[in-house]
Design a protein around this motif. Sequence first.
Motif, PDB file in Angstrom:
ATOM      1  N   ALA A   6       0.840  -1.206   0.000  1.00  0.00           N
ATOM      2  CA  ALA A   6       0.000   0.000   0.000  1.00  0.00           C
ATOM      3  C   ALA A   6       0.872   1.251   0.000  1.00  0.00           C
ATOM      4  N   THR A   8       0.921   4.989   0.775  1.00  0.00           N
ATOM      5  CA  THR A   8       0.168   5.973   1.549  1.00  0.00           C
ATOM      6  C   THR A   8       0.764   7.353   1.367  1.00  0.00           C
ATOM      7  N   THR A  27      -0.654  11.838   7.607  1.00  0.00           N
ATOM      8  CA  THR A  27      -1.180  10.968   6.566  1.00  0.00           C
ATOM      9  C   THR A  27      -2.305  11.636   5.778  1.00  0.00           C
ATOM     10  N   HIS A  29      -3.932   9.383   3.726  1.00  0.00           N
ATOM     11  CA  HIS A  29      -4.693   8.134   3.559  1.00  0.00           C
ATOM     12  C   HIS A  29      -4.631   7.548   2.144  1.00  0.00           C
ATOM     13  N   ASN A  30      -5.267   8.196   1.166  1.00  0.00           N
ATOM     14  CA  ASN A  30      -5.341   7.624  -0.177  1.00  0.00           C
ATOM     15  C   ASN A  30      -5.736   8.697  -1.188  1.00  0.00           C
ATOM     16  N   SER A  31      -5.811   8.314  -2.452  1.00  0.00           N
ATOM     17  CA  SER A  31      -6.092   9.291  -3.513  1.00  0.00           C
ATOM     18  C   SER A  31      -7.491   9.902  -3.387  1.00  0.00           C
ATOM     19  N   ARG A  87      -4.585   0.291  -8.536  1.00  0.00           N
ATOM     20  CA  ARG A  87      -5.627   0.425  -7.522  1.00  0.00           C
ATOM     21  C   ARG A  87      -6.644  -0.684  -7.761  1.00  0.00           C
ATOM     22  N   GLU A  91     -11.330  -0.837  -3.938  1.00  0.00           N
ATOM     23  CA  GLU A  91     -10.406  -0.428  -2.888  1.00  0.00           C
ATOM     24  C   GLU A  91     -10.038   1.038  -3.058  1.00  0.00           C
ATOM     25  N   VAL A  93      -7.127   2.093  -1.778  1.00  0.00           N
ATOM     26  CA  VAL A  93      -5.670   2.116  -1.656  1.00  0.00           C
ATOM     27  C   VAL A  93      -4.983   1.789  -2.976  1.00  0.00           C
ATOM     28  N   THR A  94      -3.925   2.522  -3.281  1.00  0.00           N
ATOM     29  CA  THR A  94      -3.078   2.238  -4.439  1.00  0.00           C
ATOM     30  C   THR A  94      -1.932   1.336  -3.979  1.00  0.00           C
ATOM     31  N   ARG A  95      -1.615   0.298  -4.761  1.00  0.00           N
ATOM     32  CA  ARG A  95      -0.634  -0.692  -4.307  1.00  0.00           C
ATOM     33  C   ARG A  95       0.424  -0.997  -5.352  1.00  0.00           C
TER      34      ARG A  95
END
Length: 342
Positions: A6, A8, A27, A29-31, A87, A91, A93-95
Amino acid sequence: MGRTGAVTPMAVMEPVHLAGTTVQKATLHNSDRIKQLDIRVGDTVIIRKAGEIIPEVVRVLDDLRPPNTQLYQMPSHCPECDSTLKRPPNEAVTRCMNLSCGAILRGSLVHWASRDALDIRGLGEKIVILLINNGLVNSLADLYDLTPEKIANLERMGSKSANNLIEAIEGSKKQPFSRVLYGLGIRYVGSVTAGLLAENFPSMEQLSQASFSDLSSVYGVGEEIAQSIIDWFSIEKNCDLIQQLEKVGLQLEATKSKTPTVDSSLTPFAGKTFVITGTLPSLKRNEAKALIMEAGGKVTSSVSKKTDYLLLGENPGSKLTQAEKLGITQLSEAEFLTLVKK
């Protein structure tokens, strides 16, 4: 970036004093959160500590935004290994999906050595980075090929520290199956869930062959965790790792208790389900969990209608809210210990 891949995003700020510490990163968190905040380089922001611990950006002060700012875009490639970031569907989250990514390996090793997993004293992040950078470790199994001679000349090491670390690594082979399972870092499988899985599938072979139905029917597991376990075992590299860990002597089966059998109906928490939340005054979470299990109860990670008790510490978070909605009995540590002694 963590052991799950992930990525972040973090806001880097001028240092500010917040709740007793100096904070320079928070943080994002995400996009999705970035878009929601419409945050840009040069912005002035309001931050807080989520759960009194993690600094996060709450909102942007638009009136103080400098001119000609640009919308922030999430990177398209991993900052560690340059693989294309993805992504997954459904979800936020980008991974990084590259299992050989250095950041994922680093995080996996640190997690493996953590207190609730294999508890390898002396194997912190700095030592992990040294081992990786010197080409000594490329997987969890490689830890068990290390010798004092191989690591004694590393920076910050020396002969005594090298011997102590190798002894700690060797000692981790005695850790029970549930800790090994947690240490593997399978997504959504925390220490409590690992214990439940070890109880219901008492060997790695049985767990790896369990069907979606078998897994999801275990109380406290559910469909999301079940699918994550199946996905993990479907990766050939993970199955190879299990074989390597077996060869070096890790515990891949739950050992039968040598203690005399006790009628569970005579124990104070027979058949009762607990959820633990917050920081307890004197007990560590593992100690509380052990007391519950010795008294015939079981511990799960989430509150539901099947939960009998919520063991409540400081800063409990959303589990308390859910328990209050469902009318679940709440116990302080003192009340809990009184019941245990009955």
